[in-house]
Design an enzyme around this catalytic site. Structure first.
Site, PDB file in Angstrom:
ATOM      1  N   ILE A 162     -14.860  12.513  -4.174  1.00 44.05           N
ATOM      2  CA  ILE A 162     -16.307  12.434  -3.908  1.00 44.05           C
ATOM      3  C   ILE A 162     -16.961  13.807  -3.793  1.00 44.05           C
ATOM      4  O   ILE A 162     -18.182  13.905  -3.705  1.00 44.05           O
ATOM      5  CB  ILE A 162     -16.593  11.625  -2.623  1.00 44.05           C
ATOM      6  CG1 ILE A 162     -15.876  12.232  -1.409  1.00 44.05           C
ATOM      7  CG2 ILE A 162     -16.214  10.176  -2.805  1.00 44.05           C
ATOM      8  CD1 ILE A 162     -16.205  11.534  -0.102  1.00 44.05           C
ATOM      9  N   GLY A 207     -15.401  21.473  -3.097  1.00 34.19           N
ATOM     10  CA  GLY A 207     -15.947  22.664  -2.462  1.00 34.19           C
ATOM     11  C   GLY A 207     -15.249  23.910  -2.959  1.00 34.19           C
ATOM     12  O   GLY A 207     -14.443  23.870  -3.899  1.00 34.19           O
ATOM     13  N   GLY A 208     -15.553  25.032  -2.319  1.00 32.98           N
ATOM     14  CA  GLY A 208     -14.980  26.283  -2.767  1.00 32.98           C
ATOM     15  C   GLY A 208     -13.485  26.360  -2.609  1.00 32.98           C
ATOM     16  O   GLY A 208     -12.791  26.947  -3.443  1.00 32.98           O
ATOM     17  N   MET A 209     -12.961  25.769  -1.535  1.00 33.72           N
ATOM     18  CA  MET A 209     -11.523  25.885  -1.316  1.00 33.72           C
ATOM     19  C   MET A 209     -10.853  24.537  -1.069  1.00 33.72           C
ATOM     20  O   MET A 209      -9.653  24.483  -0.840  1.00 33.72           O
ATOM     21  CB  MET A 209     -11.254  26.813  -0.123  1.00 33.72           C
ATOM     22  CG  MET A 209     -11.731  26.294   1.224  1.00 33.72           C
ATOM     23  SD  MET A 209     -11.337  27.451   2.539  1.00 33.72           S
ATOM     24  CE  MET A 209     -11.844  26.499   3.977  1.00 33.72           C
ATOM     25  N   VAL A 231     -12.733  16.920  -1.596  1.00 35.81           N
ATOM     26  CA  VAL A 231     -12.978  15.858  -0.624  1.00 35.81           C
ATOM     27  C   VAL A 231     -12.837  14.501  -1.321  1.00 35.81           C
ATOM     28  O   VAL A 231     -13.440  14.272  -2.378  1.00 35.81           O
ATOM     29  CB  VAL A 231     -14.376  15.983   0.010  1.00 35.81           C
ATOM     30  CG1 VAL A 231     -14.568  14.908   1.067  1.00 35.81           C
ATOM     31  CG2 VAL A 231     -14.553  17.366   0.624  1.00 35.81           C
ATOM     32  N   LYS A 277     -10.274  15.714   3.366  1.00 34.12           N
ATOM     33  CA  LYS A 277     -10.444  17.033   2.758  1.00 34.12           C
ATOM     34  C   LYS A 277      -9.058  17.639   2.538  1.00 34.12           C
ATOM     35  O   LYS A 277      -8.298  17.825   3.499  1.00 34.12           O
ATOM     36  CB  LYS A 277     -11.293  17.941   3.645  1.00 34.12           C
ATOM     37  CG  LYS A 277     -11.485  19.348   3.085  1.00 34.12           C
ATOM     38  CD  LYS A 277     -12.419  20.181   3.946  1.00 34.12           C
ATOM     39  CE  LYS A 277     -13.850  19.768   3.740  1.00 34.12           C
ATOM     40  NZ  LYS A 277     -14.805  20.726   4.365  1.00 34.12           N
ATOM     41  N   ASP A 282     -22.477  28.773   8.569  1.00 34.59           N
ATOM     42  CA  ASP A 282     -22.783  28.383   7.185  1.00 34.59           C
ATOM     43  C   ASP A 282     -23.749  27.197   7.175  1.00 34.59           C
ATOM     44  O   ASP A 282     -23.529  26.224   6.458  1.00 34.59           O
ATOM     45  CB  ASP A 282     -21.498  28.043   6.434  1.00 34.59           C
ATOM     46  CG  ASP A 282     -21.725  27.969   4.920  1.00 34.59           C
ATOM     47  OD1 ASP A 282     -22.723  28.547   4.449  1.00 34.59           O
ATOM     48  OD2 ASP A 282     -20.921  27.329   4.229  1.00 34.59           O
TER      49      ASP A 282
END
Length: 756
Positions: free
Chosen positions: A19, A22-24, A27, A42, A136
């Site tokens: 779904i 992300g950067g690292m 998910v 995650k 963030d």
């Protein structure tokens, strides 16, 4: 097809679909087959699994969220760390991101904006109270339910505020469109950095554009550090003045000029909600008077000009086109330069066409023609002033004693109700309109009916709303309940569960032995309740191994294989980063399988710290003194710290904050009599700046005062000679020896021990 889809993690979490990426981490949506509910999982990307920095950040996310429990923060259910896969199981949010909502709506109404922002601030307030800074905050990290509920997520780069210092990667962390100036410049960030990011989000929500934008991320970061954004109302005039002030104060460059806490910002937003016309007075608009003042004597001299161009040039040489000046709590923004004013009616196109041959007769005729209108205008003005004067007198006579007084309504937000009544009850009649559950302290005022700064009559009624504190619930009977049923009962009451397994001959395996806090106790919603769950009568026992000196990753794996549940904590230490320096339980102890073992590891930073140290002076002490603190670390490095003048007996004690670095620092405290320049050793101590602990090796305050002739009951003595022979009957007292700062007296050997 994604190879993770279809997998079942830990035999419990079945992955169903991807779904988000992300950067690292990636998910996934999944199903908890035991609780039969949807979850978000995650999983750290494989390419980063061997990167220590990314592992640290990924584990920090679980560490951060694990201590948070708030309705506006995404919940974490479980974590899993192994050599093959590292994952976090979280609450599944069936909604969209705030970014997607902003893109759909373009410009949000102020009511929607306030509704969303208050929830975000309350989530951050909870995190900040736990010592966690998100670092963030951006619309992509805010989830939105269909009912308008907000959930803050992704604490992947969250940093515990108590962990001072920064790393090279810190400088690049955070989303550049919402990054605070201090974060963009690579400085240490705190809770006020999150407040700046919220202000930047509000700016975008209300104007439909970002405060700073460019194709170059570095350029955007530089703008955050140095540039001033356009005022929100210049982009969207429908934004109320008070809300604009809130945005601008949240986005101040200097953290000291921003809101100092999320609670302070929430209080202003609540005031705005109750009165959208409110103006806080943080910022004031500049007017044409600034131009006049500047040109006449704003810099201490006059500027002579003969044309609009000269005026503009003169002004341009003195001030930037977009100036700011401090005013009150924030800054005063000038939307126009004074030169801009000159483009209006101050000068027109006929300036150069002035007719120097103007006919004197025509001029006289024009002056005569103006007499009647001018006289008529004067008569009208006099009549208006007279009417106002009479009306004012009649108004005062009619009102009598009921006229407004000079009382100004104080700001009671956050005050304890009883304190407010005791201090202002003679002038104000307080009336509690309602009491509600709130995160504010119990009995504190969270709303008031008359706005602060308003004038009021003595005895006027002020309706207030007070906080009942956070809502509390009673812990039910959980003993003898199945573990999962007990967790469900706690969840229904808004409580979290932490499981600790132990052996018990009387309680069936998998059932609750007891809870902490116990049955019948009142706790706040969101509290974590510890459930002690039975492992049965024959629970396996294990002997704790020695993990000190190993890397924390190796220790976690070994402890897990050894039947223990490892938990890690990082602290400053001289050891290499990631090295285990302590553990609890200790090596050789016998514990039940599943027992939590805490592994204390070095975070690679030197254990700097501050320790307040208090010295109590003798009651008979008299004179002017100074105290020197001489520090010597384990490597022989020395430093010193001195006090200002101390007057005894007027000052019965003195507390000095000693700053240093190390875990085994010898601190010698020396007293100097400023009247005689005699010095003596008060004592020697060991300071641990990593833990704040102080160990006394020797101490004789009275003796030191006696040695420097600083007591009223001791006759004056001759100054010391170049050599010193200790008195056999009093060898415990250090001699007065020059230069005293180069050594110390050893009372046991009777010798002077030099340091160098």
């Amino acid at each position: 097809m994604d190879k993770n889809i279809g997998k079942k993690l830990d035999g419990r979490y079945e992955i169903t679909e991807l779904i988000g990426v992300g950067g690292m981490a990636e998910v996934y949506k999944g199903v908890d087959v035991i609780d039969n509910k949807n979850v978000a999982i995650k999983i750290l990307k494989k390419e980063y699994a061997e990167n220590e920095e990314f592992l640290r950040r990924f584990r920090n996310e679980s560490k951060a969220i694990a201590v948070l429990s708030h309705p506006n923060i995404v919940k974490i259910y479980d974590v899993g760390f192994s050599e093959k896969i590292q994952y976090i199981v979280m609450e599944y949010i069936d909604g969209i991101t705030l970014k997607e909502y902003i893109e759909e709506e373009r410009v949000l109404t102020w009511k929607d904006t306030v509704h969303f922002v208050i929830q975000i601030l309350r989530a951050l307030q909870h995190a900040h109270d736990k010592g966690i800074v998100h670092r963030d905050i951006k619309p992509q990290n805010i989830m939105l339910f269909s009912d308008g509920t907000i959930k803050v997520m992704d604490f992947g780069i969250a940093k515990f505020a108590s962990e001072q210092g920064k790393t090279a990667t810190d400088q690049a962390i955070g989303s550049v469109h919402y990054i605070s100036p201090e974060q963009a410049s690579g400085n240490v960030t705190d809770a006020k950095s999150d407040i700046y990011s919220v202000g930047a989000m509000m700016y975008e929500m209300l104007t439909g554009r970002k405060a700073f934008d460019s194709d170059n991320p570095v350029a955007i970061a530089v703008m955050h550090m140095h540039d001033t954004p356009d005022r929100p109302r210049s982009v969207n005039p429908d934004i109320p003045d008070g809300l604009e002030e809130i945005i601008l104060r949240a986005m101040e460059k200097d953290p000291a000029d921003r809101y100092q806490s999320t609670g302070e910002m929430i209080a202003d937003i609540e005031k705005f909600k109750s009165n959208p016309a409110v103006k806080f007075g943080y910022y004031t608009e500049d007017t044409g008077e600034i131009m006049d003042e500047f040109i006449s004597d704003g810099y201490g001299n006059d500027i002579e000009t003969e044309s609009p161009e000269e005026v503009k040039n003169a002004y341009a040489s003195k001030t930037p086109a977009y100036a700011t000046a401090k005013s009150g709590k924030g800054a005063r923004y000038a939307d126009e330069t004074p030169a801009d004013y000159l483009d209006d009616e101050y000068y027109d196109d006929d300036y150069d066409d002035y007719d120097e041959d103007y006919d004197d007769d025509d001029e006289e005729e024009e002056r005569s023609s103006l007499v009647v209108p001018v006289l008529t205008g004067l008569v009208i003005v006099i009549l208006v002033v007279a009417v106002i004067f009479v009306a004012t007198i009649l108004s005062g006579l009619l009102k009598g004693t009921g006229a407004k007084s000079d009382f100004t309504m104080p700001d009671f937000y956050g005050w304890d109700y009883n304190v407010a009544v005791s201090q202002y009850g003679n002038n104000i009649k307080f009336e509690v309109e309602s009491s509600v559950y709130d995160e504010a302290d119990e009995n504190s005022i969270i709303e008031q009916g008359i706005e602060p700064g308003s004038t009021f009559n003595k005895g006027e009624v002020l309706k207030v709303k007070i906080s009942k504190g956070m809502e509390t619930v009673e812990i039910p009977r959980l003993r003898d309940l199945n573990q999962e049923l007990a967790k469900a009962q706690l969840k229904e009451r808004g409580l979290e569960a932490e499981i600790i397994k132990t052996s018990d001959a009387e309680i069936q395996q998998g059932y609750v032995i007891k809870s902490e806090p116990g049955e019948g106790e009142e706790v706040h919603k969101g509290t974590k309740i510890v459930l002690y769950v039975s492992m049965g009568a024959n629970a396996e026992q294990v002997v704790v191994d020695d993990y000190i000196g190993r890397t924390v990753d190796d220790a976690v794996v070994m402890a897990s294989y050894g039947g223990l549940t490892p938990e890690t904590e990082s602290v400053p230490s001289y050891e290499k980063q990631g090295t285990v320096i302590d553990q609890e339980p200790k090596k050789g102890e016998k514990v039940e399988a599943g027992t939590v073992i805490k592994l204390i590891a070095s975070d690679g930073t030197t254990p700097d710290g501050e320790i307040p140290f208090t010295i109590y002076f003798p009651a008979t002490g008299n004179g002017r003194f100074a105290i020197d603190f001489l520090l010597k670390d384990a490597n022989g490095k020395t430093s010193s710290q001195s006090t200002s003048t101390i007057i005894v007996p007027e000052m019965p004690s003195w507390t000095e904050t000693i700053k240093g670095s190390g875990e085994n620092v010898t601190v010698t405290v020396i007293l100097t009599n400023l009247n005689t320049n005699q010095r003596a050793n008060i004592g020697t101590y060991t300071f641990n700046f990593a833990t704040g602990a102080v160990t006394r090796l020797s101490e004789d305050v009275d003796g030191a005062f006696r040695a420097v002739d600083g007591l009223n009951d001791v006759p004056a003595t001759e100054p010391p000679t170049d050599s010193y022979v200790p008195d056999d009957e009093n060898t415990t007292q250090a001699p007065v020896y020059e230069p005293y700062v180069n050594g110390e007296w050893d009372a046991i050997t009777g010798e002077w021990i030099p340091w160098f």
